[in-house]
Structures are given as C-alpha cells and as structure tokens.
Design an enzyme around this catalytic site. Structure first.
Site, PDB file in Angstrom:
ATOM      1  N   HIS A 157     -24.569  -7.661 -49.585  1.00 13.33           N
ATOM      2  CA  HIS A 157     -24.949  -6.543 -48.727  1.00 13.33           C
ATOM      3  C   HIS A 157     -23.759  -5.861 -48.056  1.00 13.33           C
ATOM      4  CE1 HIS A 157     -27.203  -4.210 -45.818  1.00 13.33           C
ATOM      5  NE2 HIS A 157     -26.600  -4.828 -44.814  1.00 13.33           N
ATOM      6  N   ASP A 196     -25.990   0.172 -43.997  1.00 18.04           N
ATOM      7  CA  ASP A 196     -27.051  -0.534 -43.291  1.00 18.04           C
ATOM      8  C   ASP A 196     -27.655   0.388 -42.221  1.00 18.04           C
ATOM      9  OD1 ASP A 196     -28.239  -3.414 -42.898  1.00 18.04           O
ATOM     10  OD2 ASP A 196     -27.628  -2.808 -40.883  1.00 18.04           O
TER      11      ASP A 196
END
Length: 296
Positions: A276, A110
């Site tokens: 994610h 991320d």
C-alpha cells in the site's frame, strides 16, 4: 522557517489558511506539485520522492493534512463536516494560493488521494494533473464492500464507530496500533525505518490527532458519501494517473483503472511491485511514473 530533518533541501513553515494552521514543507522552482499524504503518515511519507521532484525542476509543497502531523486539530463531532474532504480540499487550495500557486498538479496517497479527488471536483480550475495512489473512489469502495474487504481494511469500520470508542481503545496503546497498522500494509522489508516510525508516532500519541483521524474516517462514511453521490454524474476532465500496489488490498479487490474511468475522462495507470505504501516502498518506480506524467 526551519530546515526539514526528513525532506532534504526543504524548509518547514506554518500557514494560516481556511481558518486554521497548516504545517508544510516546501522547496524548488518550476511547475508546482502538491503532495498529500495518507493515514497514518504525515508529509514525511514523501521523503523519498519530494527531493527528486525538486531536482527535476518542480516546486513542491508537502503539507500535513488538517488533524494530522503538526497541522492544527479542529474541533469536530457529528456530522463531521470539519473533516469532510471538501473542507480538507479547501485547506489545500488556500495553502497553494498563499504560496503563490494558482494552478498545480496534485499527487495524493491514501486519505490524501481522497482529498485530491474532491479538490479536482470542487476546484477544477486549479488542478492540471491528478495522481491517486492505491485507492479506488470512496463511494465505490463502500458500495462494493464484502467480507474480505471488511476483514482486511478493518479500520474503515473501526475508526468510524461513535465517539469515543475507537479513541479510547487506540489511546490505551497508540504505538501498538500504529506499528500493527503500518506492518499490515507495507510489503517491502525496510521501507519504513524505526526513525520514521518514531516520527509518525510522535504525533500519533496525541489524543487530539487520534480524534481527528477518527473524524476523518467518520466523515468519509457519512458526509463525504453525500457529496460523492451528489456528484456521481460529474467527471474529472484533467488527466488522471492511478497507481496501486500489486501486493495490496485495493489492487487485489478492484479493477482500479475502471473505477477511475467511471469518475474521470482521461485515465491511465498500472500496478507497482509493492504494497500500500507506494511512496515508501516503490519510490523509484513512482518517480519514473510522475516524471512521465507531470507537466513540464
């Protein structure tokens, strides 16, 4: 130094580097690996990965990025330079040098992946492998934004709003925002326990943390894009491994490998069966990929 409550076998320390205090966990001997977390997590996101890397013979460093967790919050306003990925990468270079590492592998998830990308561009002599988790390049994602992406990644557009609109709105109920944010990204039941959520929330309740996070995203939408455009013809030369969640927005929206082949010379990777939060949702698959890719 004290023992980490979340990363087995790791000790916690603070290092003053690049003009600020960076909090990190470290352990192990052998080839060095730098683990960079994303939003809204801290270095604790690596709790299922870092001890296994140490056991496999690596020296592992897992910091809190500037502004996140227990690292220092730097004063920042427009044009958001203190939270440019260039400055955040400088922190990590200085940290690794302070710990005795002149060349190392970088694994970034991320926001940490975006810092890792910039680190590899600005300090190529220090990076021998690059791993990016569930991201496409920042400039690519902004240039290809459509309604579907803007809807599902709404915080990319909410957090960049002028100070102090998002800070005030999140500050009214940071726990609600944090829990909803994580719940929307994690597709594996039980991957993030209440104990871990409480640890993330501990620092997320700090208004200085929320402001720093907004500045991180504001920088990504402004000065980071300037830096990326200036380097649009440069390619990362070291091997790059891109992994993404098959159930996440990035994998469903982009040809992830191609986005990185536009930025690097040697790219490989695949989707993992998760959302994610790869380090929390698919630690066994991630560990397998890392052990096959990282230098011995």
């Amino acid at each position: 130094m004290t023992a980490s409550r979340f990363l087995d076998g790791f000790t916690l320390r603070d290092e003053t580097v690049n003009g600020l205090r960076i909090h990190c966990a470290s352990a192990g001997d052998g080839p060095p690996v730098l683990l960079l977390h994303g939003h809204p997590q801290t270095h604790v996101v690596w709790r299922k990965i870092a001890p296994g890397l140490v056991k496999a013979g690596y020296s592992v460093v897992a910091p809190d990025l500037r502004g996140y967790g227990d690292s220092e919050k730097v004063e920042s306003h427009a044009p958001h330079l203190p939270y440019s990925k260039r400055e955040m990468a400088k922190d990590q270079v200085a940290l690794m040098r302070a710990l005795g590492h002149e060349r190392f592998a970088v694994v970034g998830h991320d926001r940490g992946g975006r810092v890792a990308h910039r680190l590899a561009l600005d300090h190529p002599e220090m990076v021998d492998r690059l791993v990016v988790l569930d991201i496409a390049p920042t400039l690519t994602m902004y240039e290809r934004t459509d309604q579907a992406f803007a809807t599902r990644y709404f915080w990319w557009f909410f957090l960049i709003q002028p100070e102090d609109l998002p800070e005030r709105m999140i500050g009214r109920d940071p726990e609600y925002f944090l829990r909803r944010h994580i719940a929307g990204q994690v597709k594996t039941e039980g991957a993030v326990s209440d104990r871990i959520l409480s640890e993330y929330l501990r620092t997320y309740r700090d208004p200085a943390t929320v402001h720093a996070i907004c500045e991180d995203y504001r920088a990504a939408a402004t000065i980071d894009l300037d830096h990326d455009r200036a380097d649009c013809d440069r390619r990362i030369a070291v091997p790059l491994l891109a992994l993404w969640g098959a159930k996440g927005v990035v994998g469903e929206t982009y040809d992830v490998l191609q986005t990185w082949r536009d930025k690097a010379l040697d790219v490989r990777g695949r989707a993992l069966d998760c959302g994610h939060a790869i380090p929390e949702e698919a630690p066994e698959d991630l560990m397998s990929e890392l052990l096959a890719f990282l230098p011995r």
